[in-house]
Write an enzyme that holds these catalytic residues in place. Structure first.
Site, PDB file in Angstrom:
ATOM      1  CB  THR A  17      -0.964   0.031   1.206  1.00 24.34           C
ATOM      2  OG1 THR A  17      -0.202  -0.086   2.409  1.00 24.34           O
ATOM      3  CG2 THR A  17      -1.971  -1.102   1.119  1.00 24.34           C
ATOM      4  N   GLY A  18       2.145   1.149   0.169  1.00 29.21           N
ATOM      5  CA  GLY A  18       3.023   2.305   0.033  1.00 29.21           C
ATOM      6  C   GLY A  18       3.221   2.644  -1.432  1.00 29.21           C
ATOM      7  CE  LYS A  19       2.424   9.163  -2.610  1.00 32.90           C
ATOM      8  NZ  LYS A  19       2.868  10.574  -2.714  1.00 32.90           N
ATOM      9  CE  LYS A  43      -3.111   1.494   5.249  1.00 31.08           C
ATOM     10  NZ  LYS A  43      -3.835   2.770   5.111  1.00 31.08           N
ATOM     11  CB  ILE A  96      13.458  -4.117  -2.728  1.00 30.29           C
ATOM     12  CG1 ILE A  96      12.796  -5.275  -3.487  1.00 30.29           C
ATOM     13  CG2 ILE A  96      14.011  -3.087  -3.691  1.00 30.29           C
ATOM     14  CD1 ILE A  96      13.710  -6.040  -4.412  1.00 30.29           C
ATOM     15  CB  THR A  97      14.102  -2.315   2.462  1.00 34.58           C
ATOM     16  OG1 THR A  97      12.720  -2.592   2.267  1.00 34.58           O
ATOM     17  CG2 THR A  97      14.250  -1.071   3.322  1.00 34.58           C
ATOM     18  CE1 TYR A 159      18.592  -3.388 -12.404  1.00 34.34           C
ATOM     19  CE2 TYR A 159      18.981  -1.030 -12.240  1.00 34.34           C
ATOM     20  CZ  TYR A 159      18.453  -2.199 -11.720  1.00 34.34           C
ATOM     21  OH  TYR A 159      17.784  -2.172 -10.531  1.00 34.34           O
ATOM     22  CD  GLU A 209      29.846  -3.402  -4.396  1.00 29.28           C
ATOM     23  OE1 GLU A 209      29.259  -3.385  -3.297  1.00 29.28           O
ATOM     24  OE2 GLU A 209      29.471  -2.721  -5.364  1.00 29.28           O
ATOM     25  CG  HIS A 247      26.697  -1.118  -2.747  1.00 28.98           C
ATOM     26  ND1 HIS A 247      26.885  -2.059  -3.722  1.00 28.98           N
ATOM     27  CD2 HIS A 247      25.611  -0.418  -3.137  1.00 28.98           C
ATOM     28  CE1 HIS A 247      25.960  -1.935  -4.659  1.00 28.98           C
ATOM     29  NE2 HIS A 247      25.179  -0.937  -4.329  1.00 28.98           N
TER      30      HIS A 247
END
Length: 291
Positions: A17-19, A43, A96-97, A159, A209, A247
């Site tokens: 429900t967050g953007k 919710k 993902i956070t 990517y 890395e 990172h």
């Protein structure tokens, strides 16, 4: 066959429900991912992108049969969100956070490793099996189905590597962003084991890395256990010693974790190392030709 996820994977979103959660749920749905619901405490009964919202992961799993989740909750609550998903028996947990406290992950890590769940992340772009299932924030359109398994500590370089591979006619079997934090749920060695056993994967690209010893450990594993061609790139070659670059996990400490150390270890294991980010796709081609 693929690793971690495929077109049958049923996915929920914690924080739907967050953007941000709603935006990326929509993106995954548009890609063709079998999104089946979401979780935000308090919710229950609402709908987001046509999907039912539940109060708990247990409710969501019971109602939808979900076997994977992507987590878009604030950093302070991410550890509990991961543990809730693990307790509910979710097979693949993709966090993902960014900005999750390292102490929280230290608490979560052993619990997850002793469970039947697989954690990817946190602070990662997610997982995608091209043309089948996307869990995360990566741009789906650049991915093409094919034989190259890709694993990376860097989202952005993932990517770039995918774009190069796709333009060279080298599609991907599965692409996984491990995450850029010091403590993440899945290691290079975990994924090397999976890719080695995966019939759909014929070659592997590893993007590492500076900082830590994950790449050196992976090189030793490749030397002993991996028969497929492997290429690699190490980000941060120009980083001054002792400086954090990007990172939280990319910091050289005690003289360990330098780019030179990593490149030497990889090359000694017979891995083709790309000289620059622009060379990642062609490094895979060289690795394949060399085998």
């Amino acid at each position: 066959m693929s690793i971690l996820i495929d077109k049958q994977t049923r996915v929920i979103c914690q924080g739907i429900t967050g953007k941000v959660g709603q935006f990326h749920t929509k993106g995954c749905l548009e890609y063709g991912t079998k999104m089946v619901g979401g979780v935000t405490p308090g919710k229950r009964g609402e709908k987001v992108e046509g999907l039912p919202v539940f109060d708990t992961v247990f409710e969501a799993v019971d109602a939808t049969g979900a076997d994977a989740t992507m987590i878009f909750v604030p950093p302070a609550f991410t550890a509990d969100a991961i543990l809730e998903a693990v307790d509910a028996g979710v097979k693949t947990v993709v966090a993902i956070t960014e900005g999750v406290p390292v102490l929280d992950m230290a608490r979560v890590y052993d619990v997850v490793r002793q469970s039947a769940s697989r954690l990817v992340g946190p602070n990662c772009p997610g997982v995608i099996t091209p043309e089948e299932c996307k869990i995360g924030i990566m741009p789906g359109y650049i991915h093409k189905k094919g034989p190259v398994g890709l694993m990376s500590r860097s989202g952005t370089l993932t990517y770039e590597a995918v774009w190069q591979l796709s333009n060279l006619g080298l599609g991907q079997s599965t692409c996984i962003g491990l995450g850029g934090d010091p403590i993440v749920g899945t290691s290079f060695i975990d994924l090397l084991t999976m890719f080695e056993a995966d019939p759909a994967t014929e070659a592997i690209l590893m993007i590492g890395e500076i900082g830590g010893t994950a790449e050196e450990e992976a090189a030793a594993y490749v030397k002993q256990h991996v028969t497929k061609p492997v290429a690699a790139f190490i980000a941060g070659r120009t980083a001054p010693p002792g400086k954090r670059m990007g990172h939280a996990g990319a910091i050289i400490t005690g003289g360990k974790g330098t780019a030179a150390d990593k490149v030497a270890a990889l090359e000694s294991a017979g891995i083709v190392v790309a000289e620059s980010p622009a060379d990642m796709g062609t490094a895979v081609k060289r690795a394949i030709a060399g085998k």
